[in-house]
Design a protein around this motif. Structure first.
Motif, PDB file in Angstrom:
ATOM      1  N   VAL A  64     -17.855 -14.173  -2.563  1.00  9.68           N
ATOM      2  CA  VAL A  64     -18.424 -14.041  -1.221  1.00  9.68           C
ATOM      3  C   VAL A  64     -17.714 -12.949  -0.430  1.00  9.68           C
ATOM      4  O   VAL A  64     -18.333 -12.035   0.110  1.00  9.68           O
ATOM      5  CB  VAL A  64     -18.358 -15.384  -0.465  1.00  9.68           C
ATOM      6  CG1 VAL A  64     -18.742 -15.207   0.996  1.00  9.68           C
ATOM      7  CG2 VAL A  64     -19.266 -16.406  -1.135  1.00  9.68           C
ATOM      8  N   HIS A  65     -16.375 -13.042  -0.345  1.00  7.55           N
ATOM      9  CA  HIS A  65     -15.658 -12.109   0.542  1.00  7.55           C
ATOM     10  C   HIS A  65     -14.937 -10.981  -0.177  1.00  7.55           C
ATOM     11  O   HIS A  65     -14.432 -10.053   0.461  1.00  7.55           O
ATOM     12  CB  HIS A  65     -14.678 -12.853   1.453  1.00  7.55           C
ATOM     13  CG  HIS A  65     -13.723 -13.776   0.750  1.00  7.55           C
ATOM     14  ND1 HIS A  65     -12.825 -13.362  -0.189  1.00  7.55           N
ATOM     15  CD2 HIS A  65     -13.545 -15.122   0.880  1.00  7.55           C
ATOM     16  CE1 HIS A  65     -12.108 -14.388  -0.605  1.00  7.55           C
ATOM     17  NE2 HIS A  65     -12.532 -15.481   0.017  1.00  7.55           N
ATOM     18  N   GLY A  66     -14.886 -11.042  -1.493  1.00  8.36           N
ATOM     19  CA  GLY A  66     -14.371  -9.907  -2.250  1.00  8.36           C
ATOM     20  C   GLY A  66     -12.867  -9.855  -2.432  1.00  8.36           C
ATOM     21  O   GLY A  66     -12.341  -8.878  -2.974  1.00  8.36           O
ATOM     22  N   ILE A  67     -12.140 -10.886  -2.017  1.00 10.19           N
ATOM     23  CA  ILE A  67     -10.683 -10.898  -2.147  1.00 10.19           C
ATOM     24  C   ILE A  67     -10.295 -11.849  -3.277  1.00 10.19           C
ATOM     25  O   ILE A  67     -10.619 -13.040  -3.243  1.00 10.19           O
ATOM     26  CB  ILE A  67      -9.997 -11.348  -0.841  1.00 10.19           C
ATOM     27  CG1 ILE A  67     -10.469 -10.505   0.338  1.00 10.19           C
ATOM     28  CG2 ILE A  67      -8.482 -11.275  -0.987  1.00 10.19           C
ATOM     29  CD1 ILE A  67     -10.135  -9.042   0.251  1.00 10.19           C
ATOM     30  N   SER A  68      -9.600 -11.329  -4.276  1.00  7.59           N
ATOM     31  CA  SER A  68      -9.159 -12.149  -5.403  1.00  7.59           C
ATOM     32  C   SER A  68      -7.776 -12.732  -5.126  1.00  7.59           C
ATOM     33  O   SER A  68      -7.055 -12.279  -4.230  1.00  7.59           O
ATOM     34  CB  SER A  68      -9.098 -11.300  -6.673  1.00  7.59           C
ATOM     35  OG  SER A  68      -8.083 -10.307  -6.539  1.00  7.59           O
ATOM     36  N   THR A  69      -7.415 -13.722  -5.915  1.00  5.91           N
ATOM     37  CA  THR A  69      -6.072 -14.290  -5.812  1.00  5.91           C
ATOM     38  C   THR A  69      -5.022 -13.213  -6.010  1.00  5.91           C
ATOM     39  O   THR A  69      -4.026 -13.148  -5.274  1.00  5.91           O
ATOM     40  CB  THR A  69      -5.889 -15.408  -6.856  1.00  5.91           C
ATOM     41  OG1 THR A  69      -6.869 -16.426  -6.656  1.00  5.91           O
ATOM     42  CG2 THR A  69      -4.496 -16.012  -6.775  1.00  5.91           C
ATOM     43  N   GLU A  70      -5.239 -12.343  -6.980  1.00  4.59           N
ATOM     44  CA  GLU A  70      -4.267 -11.289  -7.293  1.00  4.59           C
ATOM     45  C   GLU A  70      -4.101 -10.330  -6.122  1.00  4.59           C
ATOM     46  O   GLU A  70      -2.981  -9.939  -5.763  1.00  4.59           O
ATOM     47  CB  GLU A  70      -4.710 -10.529  -8.542  1.00  4.59           C
ATOM     48  CG  GLU A  70      -4.680 -11.341  -9.838  1.00  4.59           C
ATOM     49  CD  GLU A  70      -5.771 -12.412  -9.914  1.00  4.59           C
ATOM     50  OE1 GLU A  70      -5.552 -13.435 -10.596  1.00  4.59           O
ATOM     51  OE2 GLU A  70      -6.837 -12.230  -9.264  1.00  4.59           O
ATOM     52  N   GLN A  71      -5.206  -9.939  -5.503  1.00  7.24           N
ATOM     53  CA  GLN A  71      -5.124  -9.028  -4.360  1.00  7.24           C
ATOM     54  C   GLN A  71      -4.422  -9.695  -3.183  1.00  7.24           C
ATOM     55  O   GLN A  71      -3.587  -9.075  -2.506  1.00  7.24           O
ATOM     56  CB  GLN A  71      -6.513  -8.565  -3.937  1.00  7.24           C
ATOM     57  CG  GLN A  71      -6.482  -7.580  -2.763  1.00  7.24           C
ATOM     58  CD  GLN A  71      -7.866  -7.143  -2.323  1.00  7.24           C
ATOM     59  OE1 GLN A  71      -8.869  -7.497  -2.951  1.00  7.24           O
ATOM     60  NE2 GLN A  71      -7.924  -6.378  -1.241  1.00  7.24           N
ATOM     61  N   ALA A  72      -4.756 -10.952  -2.928  1.00  3.77           N
ATOM     62  CA  ALA A  72      -4.132 -11.652  -1.807  1.00  3.77           C
ATOM     63  C   ALA A  72      -2.627 -11.783  -2.017  1.00  3.77           C
ATOM     64  O   ALA A  72      -1.847 -11.633  -1.054  1.00  3.77           O
ATOM     65  CB  ALA A  72      -4.768 -13.028  -1.635  1.00  3.77           C
ATOM     66  N   ARG A  73      -2.212 -12.055  -3.248  1.00  2.00           N
ATOM     67  CA  ARG A  73      -0.780 -12.169  -3.524  1.00  2.00           C
ATOM     68  C   ARG A  73      -0.068 -10.835  -3.393  1.00  2.00           C
ATOM     69  O   ARG A  73       1.071 -10.762  -2.901  1.00  2.00           O
ATOM     70  CB  ARG A  73      -0.564 -12.749  -4.923  1.00  2.00           C
ATOM     71  CG  ARG A  73      -0.890 -14.229  -5.027  1.00  2.00           C
ATOM     72  CD  ARG A  73      -0.788 -14.733  -6.448  1.00  2.00           C
ATOM     73  NE  ARG A  73      -1.027 -16.173  -6.530  1.00  2.00           N
ATOM     74  CZ  ARG A  73      -1.240 -16.835  -7.658  1.00  2.00           C
ATOM     75  NH1 ARG A  73      -1.234 -16.180  -8.823  1.00  2.00           N
ATOM     76  NH2 ARG A  73      -1.448 -18.139  -7.642  1.00  2.00           N
ATOM     77  N   ALA A  74      -0.743  -9.769  -3.825  1.00  2.00           N
ATOM     78  CA  ALA A  74      -0.111  -8.448  -3.818  1.00  2.00           C
ATOM     79  C   ALA A  74      -0.099  -7.812  -2.433  1.00  2.00           C
ATOM     80  O   ALA A  74       0.875  -7.148  -2.049  1.00  2.00           O
ATOM     81  CB  ALA A  74      -0.829  -7.525  -4.806  1.00  2.00           C
TER      82      ALA A  74
END
Length: 240
Positions: A64-74
């Motif tokens: 939906v919003h385009g943010i992955s777990t990996e991106q959020a962590r990084a």
């Protein structure tokens, strides 16, 4: 005689969250936008956040919003810092005496409340400073009750002639919601040209009536135990 007071829609705060899920009791904030728009709908101030929510972001939420777990962590900042800053930004909007536009307010404001409590941040309203809220979803259902079709922000933007090119981006959604509220005010002055404190109180009643009607429909058509929440602009704590 002095000048008449400005209409509520001439200066608005706008707020939106993108999150990890739909359950306000368990979902976490991923991105957020708090801003101010003027009478033309132009942004005059804003803040944006990307948080590391501290949990996995489900694939359906990322879609939906385009943010992955990996991106959020990084790239995301610690959730406790982000939540504290979002709450402070909304307090600053209310301190200016302008209403805050939140599309489907009980979702975003309740989720923010739970996140604040989760991270030891004083929630909005605990010291009585929460101001007036404008919820275009509740207003749209009240002023155009029998219109067929979806009541999403994207659908409302189309109905009210507001451009929304990047749906489910917190900034794009927040600003579009503010512009939809302004368009509604201009289309329905007989219903909405009232003091913002009165509009806030009207929405409390409208949301309760809408929830009761939806609950009756769902119990009749699909699930006799279905419960709809009619609290607005946020829900109380469970079992409180």
């Amino acid at each position: 005689m002095g000048e008449p007071p400005a209409a509520w829609w001439q200066a608005l705060g706008v707020f939106d969250l993108e999150t990890t899920g739909i359950d306000v009791e368990t979902a976490r904030i991923v991105t957020a936008h708090v801003g101010l728009i003027d009478a033309t709908g132009a942004t005059v101030a804003h803040g944006e956040w990307l948080a590391d929510p501290g949990v996995e972001i489900p694939e359906q939420a990322s879609a939906v919003h385009g943010i992955s777990t990996e991106q959020a962590r990084a790239e995301g900042r610690p959730a406790d810092e982000v939540v504290a800053e979002i709450v402070a930004a909304i307090r600053a909007v209310f301190a200016r005496g302008v209403p805050l536009v939140v599309y489907n307010a009980p979702y975003d404001l309740t989720l923010l409340d739970r996140e604040a409590r989760r991270h030891g941040v004083e929630p909005l309203g605990e010291v009585g400073e929460i101001g007036c809220v404008v919820d275009p979803l509740v207003i749209d259902k009240a002023v155009d009750t029998y219109r067929k079709g979806k009541r999403t922000l994207e659908a409302a933007a189309a109905v009210y002639g507001v451009s929304l090119d990047d749906a489910h981006d917190a900034g794009a959604d927040a600003i579009a919601a503010g512009r939809v509220a302004q368009a509604m005010a201009k289309r329905y002055p007989d219903r909405l040209d009232v003091p913002v404190t009165e509009l806030h109180d009207l929405q409390v009643g409208w949301c309760s009536t809408q929830a009761e009607s939806f609950q009756q429909y769902m119990r009749r058509a699909k699930d006799p135990t279905f419960t709809a929440h009619g609290d607005w602009p946020h829900r109380p704590l469970p079992f409180a």
